[in-house]
Design an enzyme around this catalytic site. Sequence first.
Site, PDB file in Angstrom:
ATOM      1  N   GLU A 283       4.589   1.179  -4.300  1.00 53.32           N
ATOM      2  CA  GLU A 283       5.029   0.106  -3.404  1.00 53.32           C
ATOM      3  C   GLU A 283       6.532   0.002  -3.610  1.00 53.32           C
ATOM      4  OE1 GLU A 283       6.176  -3.127  -2.052  1.00 53.32           O
ATOM      5  OE2 GLU A 283       4.881  -4.197  -3.470  1.00 53.32           O
ATOM      6  N   CYS A 317      10.499  -7.432  -1.462  1.00 50.87           N
ATOM      7  CA  CYS A 317      10.471  -6.122  -0.801  1.00 50.87           C
ATOM      8  C   CYS A 317      10.189  -6.319   0.679  1.00 50.87           C
ATOM      9  CB  CYS A 317       9.469  -5.202  -1.469  1.00 50.87           C
ATOM     10  SG  CYS A 317       7.873  -5.930  -1.605  1.00 50.87           S
TER      11      CYS A 317
HETATM   12  C1  UN1 Z   1       7.293  -7.840  -3.372  1.00 49.26           C
HETATM   13  O1  UN1 Z   1       8.348  -8.284  -2.955  1.00 49.26           O
HETATM   14  O2  UN1 Z   1       7.279  -6.874  -4.191  1.00 49.26           O
HETATM   15  O3  UN1 Z   1       4.649 -10.570   1.100  1.00 49.26           O
HETATM   16  C2  UN1 Z   1       5.972  -8.388  -3.041  1.00 49.26           C
HETATM   17  C3  UN1 Z   1       5.354 -11.110   0.255  1.00 49.26           C
HETATM   18  C4  UN1 Z   1       4.741 -11.411  -1.083  1.00 49.26           C
HETATM   19  C5  UN1 Z   1       4.752 -10.223  -1.970  1.00 49.26           C
HETATM   20  C6  UN1 Z   1       6.030  -9.502  -2.052  1.00 49.26           C
HETATM   21  N1  UN1 Z   1       3.387 -11.843  -0.880  1.00 49.26           N
HETATM   22  O4  UN1 Z   1       6.506 -11.426   0.477  1.00 49.26           O
END
Ligand code: UN1
Length: 525
Positions: A283, A317
């Site tokens: 990821e 992310c």
């Molecule tokens: C991340 O930034 O690694 O969708 C995960 C989202 C959160 C998870 C982010 N539920 O922004």
Amino acid sequence: LHKMLRAVSQFRPFIRTMALTYEKYPFLKELGIEAVNPGCYNGKWCGSGPVLTSMNPATGEAIAQVNSCTVEEYEETIVAMEAAKNEWMMTPGPRRGEIVRQIGVALREKVEALGKLVSLEMGKINPEGVGEVQEAIDICDLAVGLSRSIAGQVLQSERPGHMLLETWNPLGMVGIISAFNFPCAVAFWNIAISLICGNVSVWKGASSVCLTTMACAKICADVFEANGLPGAIASTIVGPGSTVGDKLITDERLKLVSFTGSTKVGRHVSETVHSHFGRTILELGGNNAVICMPDADLELVLRGCLFGAVGTAGQRCTSLRRLFLHESVYDKMVERFVKAYATIPIGDPLEKGTLCGPVHNPAAVKEYLDGVAAIKAEGGKILCGGNKIDRPGNYVEPCIAAIDPRAEIVKTELFVPILYVFKFKTIDEVIALNNGVPQGLSSAMFTKDLGNVCRWIGPLGSDCGLVNVNAGTSGAEIGGAFGGEKDTGGGRESGSDAWKQYMRRSTCTINYSAEMPLAQGIVFE
Ligand code: UN1
């Protein structure tokens, strides 16, 4: 030189304890965090590697320290996991679910304290810190349900007196590496699901959030120990990527490595783990876009995009990086965004009312400043922000920039609060632009037109893993599988059928007849 080093090391403990501010934060005690903490849990607490100092992004002060895990302690952890593995693999699924249920209960009890620690150490505002722990709780609940419901299937055999089945078994031992920006939730996405699948795991948290990592480790450890189970089933380490991180990804005893982090490191993890045919869940970076069609509800666009771009100071992310505004609404929307940015309360993440905290560390401030310089160098225009804020801590002004959507800098993920705005004319053009970057994590279109929606989510639509309509790019729920395509790595964590990756599938042909018919009608006599 030796003498000199010895002399310096005599002063080190003194200098270290002098500078720590952990006593200012009473909630740390509630989580079992002291001034100096062990950085490895494998049924036993240990840690004798280099000292990690957790820094407060809001002040630049040291909070507390962790003695990181050494390569030898990593090896001891794997040995302890191997010793515990068969017992856990043979534990009935619902019983494994009961352990995860108890972890969820423990997280509920600590939600306020742990939410504060996440904010203190990572820098996200407190509602987001608490929200992150809630996300961990939610995934525990989902895992408990799965522990009673994951199922194989019985297929139609072409041979008389034969049964064709698919059954699922645990992988055995898995490794989990999480990033600084979601130091609690993303770990539990993996730990909770992997546990109910029957795996033992070693989780390596990011060094700069070592306190949150060890607080979560303690929550799991207490549950395992209270149930008379080996704590090594959910082991935790922190330490340098160059030592224990490297050990973990080259370790053939781990059948899966789930890695959350940058595309650059993810590529290395992928090449290393796949070279010994280990599995990965990757990821990695995103470059997430919102498309605002001419018929969009502009109020929703504004609200969804503000959270997406400024929330978590642009360090999800899934954070919004690219905003495509139809030419008919471009001018008025840019004006509204610039006005809204001017009113965003920037400040201490633990203070009520703050909406934007600091970025995580000085390196992120540099990334921001270098990004702004690169935008200007490529002919971009800064519409607001663009500077470091003159106060202690890693504060920068949330920034909006207008630039050619094909500029090189736009193709790179800057993990800071910089939002690009672009003008477009047609849906074909804008979908191509959405897909025209190396990353493929999250994307959203705002429209009321059903035709647009179907285009967007269909075969020639967004090529991302998350494809939203009238909802922002960030803040996904745990129920769906989470991840993205292309440079985002292709992995899926969290809900839906992501559990399948933590198990191995056995296709079983059972002959209950007294004959030996061959498939495809082959006669071999
Ligand atoms: C991340 O930034 O690694 O969708 C995960 C989202 C959160 C998870 C982010 N539920 O922004």
